[in-house]
Design a protein around this motif. Structure first.
Motif, mmCIF file in Angstrom:
data_model
loop_
_atom_site.group_PDB
_atom_site.id
_atom_site.type_symbol
_atom_site.label_atom_id
_atom_site.label_comp_id
_atom_site.label_asym_id
_atom_site.label_seq_id
_atom_site.Cartn_x
_atom_site.Cartn_y
_atom_site.Cartn_z
ATOM 1 N N SER A 198 -13.496 -36.874 -4.825
ATOM 2 C CA SER A 198 -13.517 -37.545 -5.933
ATOM 3 C C SER A 198 -13.729 -36.901 -6.952
ATOM 4 O O SER A 198 -13.662 -35.378 -6.614
ATOM 5 C CB SER A 198 -15.275 -37.638 -5.711
ATOM 6 O OG SER A 198 -15.845 -35.894 -6.051
ATOM 7 N N ALA A 199 -13.808 -37.478 -8.136
ATOM 8 C CA ALA A 199 -13.719 -36.426 -9.309
ATOM 9 C C ALA A 199 -14.858 -35.027 -9.453
ATOM 10 O O ALA A 199 -14.531 -34.128 -9.556
ATOM 11 C CB ALA A 199 -13.928 -37.516 -10.534
ATOM 12 N N GLN A 200 -15.630 -35.741 -9.376
ATOM 13 C CA GLN A 200 -17.201 -35.061 -9.021
ATOM 14 C C GLN A 200 -17.005 -33.451 -8.630
ATOM 15 O O GLN A 200 -16.528 -32.711 -8.438
ATOM 16 C CB GLN A 200 -18.328 -35.515 -8.934
ATOM 17 C CG GLN A 200 -19.550 -34.434 -9.144
ATOM 18 C CD GLN A 200 -19.432 -34.205 -10.571
ATOM 19 O OE1 GLN A 200 -19.419 -34.894 -11.056
ATOM 20 N NE2 GLN A 200 -19.815 -32.609 -10.767
ATOM 21 N N GLN A 201 -16.013 -33.944 -7.904
ATOM 22 C CA GLN A 201 -15.708 -33.193 -5.650
ATOM 23 C C GLN A 201 -14.623 -31.534 -6.564
ATOM 24 O O GLN A 201 -14.977 -30.520 -6.145
ATOM 25 C CB GLN A 201 -15.336 -33.784 -4.782
ATOM 26 C CG GLN A 201 -15.716 -32.388 -3.565
ATOM 27 C CD GLN A 201 -14.689 -33.320 -2.503
ATOM 28 O OE1 GLN A 201 -14.430 -33.882 -2.317
ATOM 29 N NE2 GLN A 201 -14.720 -32.619 -1.971
ATOM 30 N N LEU A 202 -13.920 -32.463 -7.271
ATOM 31 C CA LEU A 202 -12.855 -31.599 -7.753
ATOM 32 C C LEU A 202 -13.472 -30.834 -8.948
ATOM 33 O O LEU A 202 -13.223 -29.983 -9.660
ATOM 34 C CB LEU A 202 -11.743 -32.697 -8.830
ATOM 35 C CG LEU A 202 -10.646 -31.962 -9.602
ATOM 36 C CD1 LEU A 202 -9.654 -30.833 -8.117
ATOM 37 C CD2 LEU A 202 -9.172 -32.877 -9.977
ATOM 38 N N ARG A 203 -14.414 -31.681 -9.967
ATOM 39 C CA ARG A 203 -14.834 -30.575 -11.424
ATOM 40 C C ARG A 203 -16.008 -30.159 -11.191
ATOM 41 O O ARG A 203 -15.622 -28.278 -11.917
ATOM 42 C CB ARG A 203 -16.017 -31.520 -11.987
ATOM 43 C CG ARG A 203 -15.672 -32.249 -12.711
ATOM 44 C CD ARG A 203 -16.463 -33.633 -13.152
ATOM 45 N NE ARG A 203 -15.195 -34.683 -14.880
ATOM 46 C CZ ARG A 203 -15.430 -35.764 -14.181
ATOM 47 N NH1 ARG A 203 -16.125 -36.387 -13.021
ATOM 48 N NH2 ARG A 203 -14.593 -36.464 -14.544
ATOM 49 N N ASP A 204 -16.464 -29.601 -9.974
ATOM 50 C CA ASP A 204 -17.333 -28.464 -8.714
ATOM 51 C C ASP A 204 -16.237 -27.934 -8.427
ATOM 52 O O ASP A 204 -16.886 -26.251 -8.715
ATOM 53 C CB ASP A 204 -18.229 -29.238 -7.960
ATOM 54 C CG ASP A 204 -19.322 -30.563 -8.317
ATOM 55 O OD1 ASP A 204 -19.491 -30.044 -9.199
ATOM 56 O OD2 ASP A 204 -19.663 -30.503 -7.341
ATOM 57 N N MET A 205 -15.103 -28.189 -7.774
ATOM 58 C CA MET A 205 -14.358 -26.948 -7.313
ATOM 59 C C MET A 205 -13.776 -26.345 -7.974
ATOM 60 O O MET A 205 -13.408 -25.057 -8.139
ATOM 61 C CB MET A 205 -13.353 -27.717 -6.234
ATOM 62 C CG MET A 205 -12.348 -26.827 -5.403
ATOM 63 S SD MET A 205 -11.984 -27.487 -4.420
ATOM 64 C CE MET A 205 -12.600 -28.441 -3.273
ATOM 65 N N GLY A 206 -13.610 -26.543 -9.324
ATOM 66 C CA GLY A 206 -12.720 -26.259 -10.102
ATOM 67 C C GLY A 206 -11.830 -25.831 -10.137
ATOM 68 O O GLY A 206 -10.619 -26.504 -8.948
#
Length: 115
Positions: free
Chosen positions: A26-34
């Motif tokens: 997900s986009a949020q998972q990618l954002r959280d991971m960096g």
């Protein structure tokens, strides 16, 4: 339902597929991971490193156009990219599969069995 990775500016289906292979869904998972950790995971899975791909990801996560990276900022991102690339060592068989995929050839395990 979570937003898909392709909902992030600059990121399309090919990068979304590469992320899915490493469990980023997900986009949020990618954002959280960096961008650094995500890019390192994608490289470990056999994707060939490419500086433009990396900075497109960074710019996308910042909501900026892909070609907005210039000057000192671009130099700093190049250093980060080089460090990520140096830290990632793909398994030889993973790299071979990636190379075969890149030229459109993939041998299945059944093809390797004696007849």
């Amino acid at each position: 339902m979570s937003d898909p990775i392709s909902s992030i500016r600059n990121l399309g289906p090919a990068f979304e597929k590469a992320c899915a292979r490493v469990g980023i869904r997900s986009a949020q998972q990618l954002r959280d991971m960096g961008p650094d950790e995500a890019y390192a995971r994608v490289l470990r899975a056999g994707t060939r490193p490419h500086f433009i791909g990396y900075y497109v990801l960074v710019m996308g996560l910042q909501g900026r156009p892909w070609n907005d990276c210039k000057g000192d900022e671009k130099k700093a991102l190049r250093q980060r990219f080089d460090a990520i690339k140096a830290s990632v060592t793909a398994m030889p068989e993973t790299q071979m599969i990636s190379d075969l995929d890149a030229i459109g050839v993939r041998v299945s395990p059944d093809d390797l069995k004696p007849v």
